[in-house]
Structure formats: C-alpha cells, structure tokens
Design an enzyme around this catalytic site. Structure first.
Site, PDB file in Angstrom:
ATOM      1  N   GLY A  71      27.884  70.300  33.177  1.00  0.00           N
ATOM      2  CA  GLY A  71      28.635  70.249  34.135  1.00  0.00           C
ATOM      3  C   GLY A  71      29.287  71.448  34.603  1.00  0.00           C
ATOM      4  N   THR A  72      29.591  72.425  33.611  1.00  0.00           N
ATOM      5  CA  THR A  72      30.478  73.775  33.942  1.00  0.00           C
ATOM      6  C   THR A  72      29.434  74.627  34.540  1.00  0.00           C
ATOM      7  OG1 THR A  72      31.609  73.389  32.012  1.00  0.00           O
ATOM      8  CG2 THR A  72      31.217  75.614  32.746  1.00  0.00           C
ATOM      9  N   ASN A 150      39.673  63.915  35.245  1.00  0.00           N
ATOM     10  CA  ASN A 150      39.008  63.377  33.612  1.00  0.00           C
ATOM     11  C   ASN A 150      40.063  63.008  32.935  1.00  0.00           C
ATOM     12  OD1 ASN A 150      39.390  66.246  34.538  1.00  0.00           O
ATOM     13  ND2 ASN A 150      39.440  66.756  32.122  1.00  0.00           N
ATOM     14  N   GLN A 178      32.746  62.904  36.115  1.00  0.00           N
ATOM     15  CA  GLN A 178      33.546  61.768  35.581  1.00  0.00           C
ATOM     16  C   GLN A 178      33.234  60.393  36.473  1.00  0.00           C
ATOM     17  OE1 GLN A 178      34.836  61.195  32.703  1.00  0.00           O
ATOM     18  NE2 GLN A 178      35.345  63.526  32.267  1.00  0.00           N
ATOM     19  N   SER A 198      27.354  65.461  34.509  1.00  0.00           N
ATOM     20  CA  SER A 198      26.967  66.227  33.137  1.00  0.00           C
ATOM     21  C   SER A 198      26.473  65.067  32.422  1.00  0.00           C
ATOM     22  CB  SER A 198      28.407  66.549  32.808  1.00  0.00           C
ATOM     23  OG  SER A 198      28.184  66.646  31.292  1.00  0.00           O
ATOM     24  N   GLY A 199      25.556  65.493  31.810  1.00  0.00           N
ATOM     25  CA  GLY A 199      24.398  64.443  30.855  1.00  0.00           C
ATOM     26  C   GLY A 199      25.442  63.677  29.735  1.00  0.00           C
ATOM     27  N   HIS A 200      26.283  64.453  28.932  1.00  0.00           N
ATOM     28  CA  HIS A 200      26.956  63.887  28.054  1.00  0.00           C
ATOM     29  C   HIS A 200      28.171  62.840  28.336  1.00  0.00           C
ATOM     30  CE1 HIS A 200      30.632  66.684  27.200  1.00  0.00           C
ATOM     31  NE2 HIS A 200      30.122  67.212  28.247  1.00  0.00           N
ATOM     32  N   THR A 236      13.282  78.473  31.299  1.00  0.00           N
ATOM     33  CA  THR A 236      12.380  77.326  30.868  1.00  0.00           C
ATOM     34  C   THR A 236      13.260  76.078  30.780  1.00  0.00           C
ATOM     35  OG1 THR A 236      11.160  79.049  29.585  1.00  0.00           O
ATOM     36  CG2 THR A 236      10.425  76.763  29.137  1.00  0.00           C
ATOM     37  N   CYS A 324      39.189  69.662  26.478  1.00  0.00           N
ATOM     38  CA  CYS A 324      38.785  71.062  26.527  1.00  0.00           C
ATOM     39  C   CYS A 324      40.161  72.042  26.638  1.00  0.00           C
ATOM     40  CB  CYS A 324      38.224  71.381  27.692  1.00  0.00           C
ATOM     41  SG  CYS A 324      36.852  70.177  28.122  1.00  0.00           S
TER      42      CYS A 324
HETATM   43  N1  PLP Z   1      33.988  68.422  34.999  1.00  0.00           N
HETATM   44  C1  PLP Z   1      34.863  67.460  34.552  1.00  0.00           C
HETATM   45  C2  PLP Z   1      35.860  66.530  35.363  1.00  0.00           C
HETATM   46  C3  PLP Z   1      34.729  67.203  33.150  1.00  0.00           C
HETATM   47  O1  PLP Z   1      35.350  66.379  32.619  1.00  0.00           O
HETATM   48  C4  PLP Z   1      34.003  68.033  32.323  1.00  0.00           C
HETATM   49  C5  PLP Z   1      34.005  67.779  30.865  1.00  0.00           C
HETATM   50  O2  PLP Z   1      35.010  67.335  30.337  1.00  0.00           O
HETATM   51  C6  PLP Z   1      33.251  69.224  33.092  1.00  0.00           C
HETATM   52  C7  PLP Z   1      33.545  69.319  34.312  1.00  0.00           C
HETATM   53  C8  PLP Z   1      32.462  70.159  32.256  1.00  0.00           C
HETATM   54  O3  PLP Z   1      31.318  69.349  31.706  1.00  0.00           O
HETATM   55  P1  PLP Z   1      30.297  70.100  30.672  1.00  0.00           P
HETATM   56  O4  PLP Z   1      31.118  69.679  29.466  1.00  0.00           O
HETATM   57  O5  PLP Z   1      28.982  69.251  30.864  1.00  0.00           O
HETATM   58  O6  PLP Z   1      30.333  71.244  30.847  1.00  0.00           O
END
Ligand code: PLP
Length: 383
Positions: A71-72, A150, A178, A198-200, A236, A324
């Site tokens: 996601g970042t 989040n 989210q 974001s996948g996770h 890749t 985070c």
């Molecule tokens: N944006 C939001 C709202 C998130 O909650 C998060 C992760 O907690 C991210 C971005 C970042 O995603 P990633 O961990 O896949 O970089």
C-alpha cells in the site's frame, strides 16, 4: 490459553485458499513472465487473470491496475508520480489523519517546494467538506484523502469528495487500503483518479498491493526500470503474490455481503459489551460512517500500551494507535487530531475483526476485559 486475533487493520491471516493458489508459482510455474520461452509464457496468463480479479473488486478495467509491492508504494506512486507529472510546484491537499504512507510523501513534497495543505477533522474524525471546497479553489491541485481511517474506521465521503474534486479538475487519489473488500467500491460511479490497495489487509500476503490508475491520469513512473506493468512499474513481477492478491480479491468479493453483516454484528456486540462492563469508556470516532470491523475505544485514565500488554497475556491481540506508530507513548496523530482529551487519548485501544473471528472469541474479550481495566485503574496516577 486462547488465541484471539483482533488486530486485522494491522495485518490479516493469509487465507488458506490464497496459499493454495500461490503454491504452484513457487514449485512448477517459476518462469520470468517477460521471457520469450514457454517458462515465461505459461505464467504470464496468470498475471492477466489476477489483474482481472483485482479490477473486478473495484469495477475497473484490468488495464487500469498496476501491481505494487504494498500500500505504501501505491500511495507514494500516486502522490509523487502525479506531482512530478504536473511539471511544476503544485498544491497538494490531504488530511491530518492519513496513514504515514500518505503523510510521508506529502511532507517530502512540501520540503521540495510544493504547497501542502493538511485538512483537520472534528471530534468525530470527520472532514468539513465546505472547508475542503474552499481550500481546493480553482487552481490545479492533487488531492489525497483516505477512504477509511485505519485507527478509528471512520469513513470519509469519497464519492462526494470525488465530485467536488472533479468540478475543480483536481487529481484525486484515495488510500483505500482499509476499505477494499469491506464494502463495495465502484470506480466507474466514483470519479476518482487513483486508489491504493494492500494485499495483507485482505488475507493476501505482505509485500503485494495494487494501484488503480484511471485511464488518462497523468502520473509519472515511480519505479523506473524495465517495461513491466505496461511501462508503469519496473521490476520483475512477483508472480506468486500477484496470483495470491487476485485470489484474495475473489474471496473478498464472494464473502463481502454476508461477512460484512456478521462482522459488524460481532463488532457491535464487543463494543456494547465493553461499554456496559467497563465504566468511563468511550468510542472514538463517528459510529455511523465507520468500517464494519473496527472499534476504537478509550478506557479513561489508563495507558493503551498497558491494556495491550495485559490482553496479550490472556491471548488477545489488539492495538493502540496504529501498528506503524505504536512504540511511542504519545497518543496517535489521529486521536490527537480529533481533540480527544488527554485522559482518554492515552487509553485508546483498537479492536479490528476479520471473517475468521467468532462470537465465542468476542464473549471471551467481554468477560476478561473488566478485570484488566479495574486492575490498571487501581495503579493509575490519573484516577
Ligand atoms: N494506508 C493505510 C490506511 C494503512 O492502514 C496501511 C497499513 O497499515 C498502509 C497504507 C500501508 O500499507 P502497506 O503496509 O501495505 O504498505
């Protein structure tokens, strides 16, 4: 000891179906999709399928999906790529409650001379759209506003924000990390330009994401290198994880309707149970416009970190602030932006559910939490 995972906004368990879908790409189908020979040729089609699956979750065209590492990366690509493509110093409008993945690049661009405006929120964590319209003005701008927070789960009215941005021809990016899989997203009906996933957060592994880029949006390539992803991201392709993300999107779509209702009921039961059994307890953020899986509760006079520690002792995983930013004892920037009073801010605790949670787990937390709160309050200097 029980093992109750209520920290799904930090990360989610990888779905067994996702693992199963990924396995052949570690074992037999390990070719480089760019290779001309059959090792490459036989995996390329699976990337195409995954692209269709991700696109289908948000009603986009497959050609509008770019796979990223997280996601970042999607947030950075959208914001920095659009700023660079504008070819000049441009106004960037965001909010004070964004994830660091958005605030970081915005503040970086500010240091480079771009004007950056961070909109505040009210005590419910909501934006003032009149103020947004005012600061947006008529000059070119890039807007990056998250779809849901989040930490609190508060949902911003992105469809309305998109219409306002469109009226002023601003570029709109939304961090939907989210939101994806939790409620229906339709980019054909919502005139936004870019959206990160974001996948996770949706039961795929860590290290994979996707950025939706509406056809025609001017955004420079962030990872410059090879011609992968139609020249929009060098490197890749991470084939197993791309396949996993595709499968996670299929599952998210399949489970969305019934699971959202079930999860919201569990969340509401947890919230009501904790408010009833623990005195001096409040919910942070708008309780109407909120993700179905999230509740952010302040237990007054005690530290969120101490709560987490005691919960962890009995097998319950939750979070204080965002995963985070935790590690520092300062209340999170989101809670501070909402003006939550000091005695509540420190005790803010986030519980975030997923489709793997059960009613029995929720009852366990409701039963065990009052004793933890009582014990910590007895030790608190603020009571
Ligand atoms: N944006 C939001 C709202 C998130 O909650 C998060 C992760 O907690 C991210 C971005 C970042 O995603 P990633 O961990 O896949 O970089």
């Amino acid at each position: 000891m029980k093992n109750v995972y209520l920290d799904n906004n930090a990360t989610t368990q990888v779905a067994p179906e996702v693992i199963e879908a990924m396995m052949p790409f570690f074992k037999e189908l390990w070719g480089n999709p760019s290779s001309m020979h059959h090792f490459g040729g036989q995996v390329k089609k699976y990337i195409d399928t995954a692209r269709e699956q991700v696109a289908d979750l948000i009603n986009a065209e497959p050609s509008e999906i770019v796979f990223t590492s997280c996601g970042t990366e999607g947030d950075n690509t959208a914001i920095r790529g659009a700023a660079e493509a504008s070819g000049k110093n441009i106004r960037i409008i965001t909010t004070r409650v964004e994830h660091p993945a958005v605030l970081g690049p915005c503040r970086h661009l500010k240091e480079q001379g771009h004007e950056v405006i961070e909109l505040g929120v009210n005590s419910s964590g909501q934006l003032d759209l009149t103020e947004f319209r005012k600061v947006l003005g008529k000059e070119p701008a890039i807007v990056s506003i998250m779809w849901a927070n989040n930490e609190t789960g508060v949902i911003f009215p992105i469809p309305e924000i998109a219409l306002i941005a469109k009226e002023q021809s601003a570029v709109l990016h939304t961090d939907a990390v989210q939101v994806a899989g939790k409620f229906s997203i339709d980019v054909r009906k919502t005139p936004l330009d870019m959206l990160s996933i974001s996948g996770h957060k949706i039961h795929a592994p860590k290290g994979i994401g996707a950025l939706y880029i509406r056809k025609g949006t001017k955004v420079n390539t962030f990872l410059i290198g090879g011609h992968q992803e139609n020249g929009r991201r060098g490197g890749t392709e991470n084939v197993p994880y791309i396949v996993g993300l595709g499968q996670a999107c299929v599952l998210a779509k399949k489970h969305m309707q019934d699971e959202t209702t079930r999860i919201a009921k569990l969340r509401d039961r947890l919230e009501a149970g904790l408010l009833a059994s623990c005195p001096d307890t409040t919910v942070n953020g708008d309780r109407v416009h909120r993700l179905p899986n999230t509740t952010n509760i302040s237990f007054q006079y005690i530290e969120g970190e101490a709560i987490l520690y005691h919960l962890s002792d009995i097998g319950v995983a939750a979070s204080s602030g965002s995963a985070c930013t935790s590690g520092s004892l300062e209340p999170s920037h989101v809670i501070r932006a909402m003006g939550v009073p000091f005695t509540s801010a420190h005790g803010s605790t986030r519980f975030s559910l997923s489709r793997y949670n059960t009613a029995e787990e929720i009852e366990y937390v409701i039963e065990t939490m009052p004793a933890i709160v009582k014990r910590l309050r007895e030790l608190s200097p603020f009571v």
